[in-house]
Design a protein around this motif. Sequence first.
Motif, PDB file in Angstrom:
ATOM      1  N   ILE A 139       0.881  -1.172   0.000  1.00  0.00           N
ATOM      2  CA  ILE A 139       0.000   0.000   0.000  1.00  0.00           C
ATOM      3  C   ILE A 139       0.918   1.222   0.000  1.00  0.00           C
ATOM      4  CG2 ILE A 139      -1.640   1.326   1.375  1.00  0.00           C
ATOM      5  CD1 ILE A 139      -2.614  -1.378   2.548  1.00  0.00           C
ATOM      6  N   VAL A 140       0.712   2.123  -0.957  1.00  0.00           N
ATOM      7  CA  VAL A 140       1.546   3.323  -1.074  1.00  0.00           C
ATOM      8  C   VAL A 140       0.664   4.542  -0.799  1.00  0.00           C
ATOM      9  CG1 VAL A 140       3.084   4.654  -2.577  1.00  0.00           C
ATOM     10  CG2 VAL A 140       2.901   2.159  -2.861  1.00  0.00           C
ATOM     11  N   LEU A 141       1.117   5.433   0.069  1.00  0.00           N
ATOM     12  CA  LEU A 141       0.339   6.643   0.324  1.00  0.00           C
ATOM     13  C   LEU A 141       0.539   7.617  -0.826  1.00  0.00           C
ATOM     14  CD1 LEU A 141       0.838   7.335   4.145  1.00  0.00           C
ATOM     15  CD2 LEU A 141      -0.822   5.875   2.975  1.00  0.00           C
ATOM     16  N   MET A 142      -0.564   8.158  -1.332  1.00  0.00           N
ATOM     17  CA  MET A 142      -0.482   9.139  -2.426  1.00  0.00           C
ATOM     18  C   MET A 142      -1.675  10.082  -2.383  1.00  0.00           C
ATOM     19  SD  MET A 142      -1.278   6.697  -5.716  1.00  0.00           S
ATOM     20  CE  MET A 142       0.047   5.546  -5.322  1.00  0.00           C
ATOM     21  N   THR A 143      -1.518  11.215  -3.029  1.00  0.00           N
ATOM     22  CA  THR A 143      -2.577  12.230  -2.999  1.00  0.00           C
ATOM     23  C   THR A 143      -3.312  12.253  -4.340  1.00  0.00           C
ATOM     24  OG1 THR A 143      -1.037  13.911  -3.746  1.00  0.00           O
ATOM     25  CG2 THR A 143      -1.353  13.719  -1.384  1.00  0.00           C
ATOM     26  N   GLY A 144      -4.240  13.200  -4.444  1.00  0.00           N
ATOM     27  CA  GLY A 144      -4.888  13.478  -5.724  1.00  0.00           C
ATOM     28  C   GLY A 144      -6.025  12.542  -6.077  1.00  0.00           C
ATOM     29  N   ALA A 145      -6.711  11.959  -5.062  1.00  0.00           N
ATOM     30  CA  ALA A 145      -7.812  11.036  -5.360  1.00  0.00           C
ATOM     31  C   ALA A 145      -8.929  11.756  -6.117  1.00  0.00           C
ATOM     32  CB  ALA A 145      -8.355  10.447  -4.069  1.00  0.00           C
ATOM     33  N   ARG A 146      -9.513  11.047  -7.086  1.00  0.00           N
ATOM     34  CA  ARG A 146     -10.622  11.599  -7.861  1.00  0.00           C
ATOM     35  C   ARG A 146     -11.843  10.698  -7.699  1.00  0.00           C
ATOM     36  NH1 ARG A 146      -6.213  13.779 -10.948  1.00  0.00           N
ATOM     37  NH2 ARG A 146      -5.314  11.814 -11.580  1.00  0.00           N
ATOM     38  N   ALA A 147     -12.952  11.309  -7.338  1.00  0.00           N
ATOM     39  CA  ALA A 147     -14.255  10.638  -7.391  1.00  0.00           C
ATOM     40  C   ALA A 147     -14.391   9.388  -6.525  1.00  0.00           C
ATOM     41  CB  ALA A 147     -14.610  10.291  -8.846  1.00  0.00           C
ATOM     42  N   LEU A 148     -13.605   9.318  -5.445  1.00  0.00           N
ATOM     43  CA  LEU A 148     -13.815   8.215  -4.512  1.00  0.00           C
ATOM     44  C   LEU A 148     -14.902   8.607  -3.514  1.00  0.00           C
ATOM     45  CD1 LEU A 148     -10.311   6.849  -3.458  1.00  0.00           C
ATOM     46  CD2 LEU A 148     -11.808   6.079  -5.309  1.00  0.00           C
ATOM     47  N   ALA A 149     -15.533   7.600  -2.917  1.00  0.00           N
ATOM     48  CA  ALA A 149     -16.524   7.873  -1.878  1.00  0.00           C
ATOM     49  C   ALA A 149     -15.838   8.584  -0.706  1.00  0.00           C
ATOM     50  CB  ALA A 149     -17.149   6.564  -1.410  1.00  0.00           C
ATOM     51  N   PRO A 150     -16.467   9.631  -0.150  1.00  0.00           N
ATOM     52  CA  PRO A 150     -15.826  10.399   0.935  1.00  0.00           C
ATOM     53  C   PRO A 150     -15.465   9.539   2.144  1.00  0.00           C
ATOM     54  CG  PRO A 150     -17.867  11.476   0.203  1.00  0.00           C
ATOM     55  CD  PRO A 150     -17.778  10.190  -0.541  1.00  0.00           C
ATOM     56  N   SER A 151     -16.233   8.487   2.396  1.00  0.00           N
ATOM     57  CA  SER A 151     -15.974   7.669   3.587  1.00  0.00           C
ATOM     58  C   SER A 151     -14.750   6.770   3.457  1.00  0.00           C
ATOM     59  CB  SER A 151     -17.188   6.791   3.903  1.00  0.00           C
ATOM     60  OG  SER A 151     -18.230   7.583   4.391  1.00  0.00           O
ATOM     61  N   VAL A 152     -14.127   6.720   2.297  1.00  0.00           N
ATOM     62  CA  VAL A 152     -12.945   5.858   2.147  1.00  0.00           C
ATOM     63  C   VAL A 152     -11.847   6.319   3.102  1.00  0.00           C
ATOM     64  CG1 VAL A 152     -11.088   5.143   0.592  1.00  0.00           C
ATOM     65  CG2 VAL A 152     -13.454   5.160  -0.223  1.00  0.00           C
ATOM     66  N   ALA A 153     -11.622   7.633   3.162  1.00  0.00           N
ATOM     67  CA  ALA A 153     -10.601   8.185   4.065  1.00  0.00           C
ATOM     68  C   ALA A 153     -11.061   9.578   4.486  1.00  0.00           C
ATOM     69  CB  ALA A 153      -9.248   8.239   3.378  1.00  0.00           C
ATOM     70  N   PRO A 154     -12.000   9.618   5.448  1.00  0.00           N
ATOM     71  CA  PRO A 154     -12.629  10.900   5.777  1.00  0.00           C
ATOM     72  C   PRO A 154     -11.614  11.915   6.297  1.00  0.00           C
ATOM     73  CG  PRO A 154     -13.598   9.079   7.041  1.00  0.00           C
ATOM     74  CD  PRO A 154     -12.490   8.504   6.242  1.00  0.00           C
ATOM     75  N   GLY A 155     -11.574  13.076   5.649  1.00  0.00           N
ATOM     76  CA  GLY A 155     -10.679  14.138   6.091  1.00  0.00           C
ATOM     77  C   GLY A 155      -9.273  14.046   5.533  1.00  0.00           C
TER      78      GLY A 155
END
Length: 752
Positions: free
Chosen positions: A286-302
Amino acid sequence: MRSAERVAPPDLEARRIEVRGVVQGVGFRPFAWRLAERLGVAGRVRNASGVVEIHVEGSPEALEAFAAALTGEAPTLARVEAVSWTPAAVEGLGGFAVDASVDGAGDRLVSADAATCAACLAELFDPGDRRFRYPFINCTDCGPRFTIIEALPYDRERTSMRAFPMCAECRREYEDPGDRRFHAEPVACPVCGPRVSLLAAPEADDPLEIVAALIRAGAIVAVKGLGGFHLACDATDEGAVARLRNRKRRPEKPFAVMVPDVAAARRWFAPTPPELDALSSWQAPIVLMTGARALAPSVAPGFARHGVMLPATPLHHLLLRAVDRPLVMTSGNASEEPICVTNEDAAERLTPIADAVLVHDRDVVARYDDSVVRVRTGDVAPSVLRRARSSAPSPIDLAIDAAPTLGTGSLLHGAFCLANGGKAFLSQHVGDLDTEESMAAYREALDRFRGVFRIEPEIVAHDRHPDFMTTRFAASLGVPTVAVQHHHAHVAATMAEHGLGGEVLGLAFDGLGLGDDGTVWGGELLVCSSSGYRRVGRLRQVVQPGGDAATRDPVRMALAHARDAGVLAAAIDRLGASSALVDVVERQIETGLASPRTSSAGRLFDAVAAIAGVCRSASFEGQPAMLLEEAVREPTTSALAPVVSRLPDGLLELDTRPLIVDAFESGDVAARFHAGFAALIAEAAIASAADAGLDRVVLGGGVFQNDRLTTELGARLTTAGLRVFLPRQVPIGDGGIALGQVLVANATKERS
Ligand SMILES: [Zn+2]
Ligand SMILES: [Zn+2]
């Protein structure tokens, strides 16, 4: 005319070669065979005592080329540490043979599990291949390893593949040195190998298609993977993700997301080149990365940062292709429980969470979560945050000759470390060790490591905290024990990874660890060697009102810090704290009842996160600090003037009050706090290093998972001419502490 030269016998020589490192279970013998074919040399190869032994004969030039290629062209999963050779007698062999394994003592290194390789992936989706859509395709370059191994040497009969006798076709590939599945121990096909099925409908055709359709329709599905079960759902479906949070009893902690391939990772996120490299490596973490598009907000709230991974097994590849959208892929358990590994366990514990359970009939021998890595700012390679599938049990080289030692680790992010000689085997992440179930999983993993690596500890090192389950476990083993102070162990873990001897300045910043003086430490400057330490500085102490209660309620820490800084009235107003809570906190601070004094940096982050309004109630450990880091939009370097003073006992005190006052008075709290805190630590560290005549600064503790803080601090220390050491293979938080315990215990033993 006949010349004597023309009939001279060919110039043959022979060598006996030993190859050390991670060389078993990685396709090394077939690699040697192919190399011999190419270079036209004869001989034989076998696995023995954790090394690969080769007898080879041919021209001196060919032997030279052969030896060089053993290192230079080694298979992907191999880690060649040494190639040594001695002259041998020429036997006049006609070809190159691959002999059976022999077992003995010696190094026992084994590869971690490897994600499906490109060649296997091509076959998986090739309608003409006999393994088309077969969920257990693998070869010598990829597939399960440590999660199926019961004992060494690594051969099929000592793995959970034993239950699947090879068919004639698989047997032919397995025995053909020219085949890329030669001695691939988990080799299997639809005729002879493991099969998937639905737990509730074992006879259903194409269970994968059924499961994919369920996920597309919003269902939650449990899927048996390499190291246990995952829970999966559509990461773009808010209803499904929210339902999963509810059923798993995990309200806010971010979920990891799996995408089908690199192109999808680019489409759904904005990975940097080093993040893409880490993502597509054979470890597939699992790699931490930014710039998510159009994912459900509850995947990683905040969170702007998401944990993203690619499929690590053919089964996951098939599932992701079939669903064709990002999936939440989280460990198969209810919150706080060990991950499920057996079908029976899944039936009992996952049926209440999942709408369907996809199982298979191969046993998981070792329970493994997914590894988590992060690429730090300015770095090109990832650092491990959670060490699990595909990173454990890769050995860590020690600069010392360790006695057989066990480090039992900490309470949170439990992991143990077994070491012997120059190698340390840091276990996979087992989870927080605060329940009987989690300790059972810990003991099970330890028993396996002891068996596989054949290390019977003669010293057991543990945390100094008497109430940790790992401390009580250490005492139960009937072996001499060494108590190691928590923050000393943090610094020592980083020292161990870098092989540092002598004295260093250690910066240990975390949530909590029991100090020598009975208070709670967590913002410490220590002049350390592996055998001992001297505390030279710390964060200013405040009361932690209500003890553990304050870790769930950052507002309490904000009130305590505000009161200490003389801005309580402003704090009550800003935090909207009820007068009842303020009364309770004030009473706790005055009486000290169940409210220890602490120099914890973690609790300082809690306070500032509450003041900044990014987290006023924490549902998991580290949440306030993570959200505060996330809240930094534009990094700033304009810091407050740091205030460091010398206490009567000689300790440097890092004054947190100006940071707290500033947090109430200024905007952009998150960015200003990170800059100010880094400046404060740097000021004290530079002074302490000068006092002690040291130029090496070693960082340890979960607070330094924070990239913003660590980057700024590192830059300041480097500018001051100091050398900064951070771990890479070992988690910087409590997951790495067992390695530090091992180092300290060995150094202490030598001294006494
Ligand atoms: Zn493969
Ligand atoms: Zn077969």
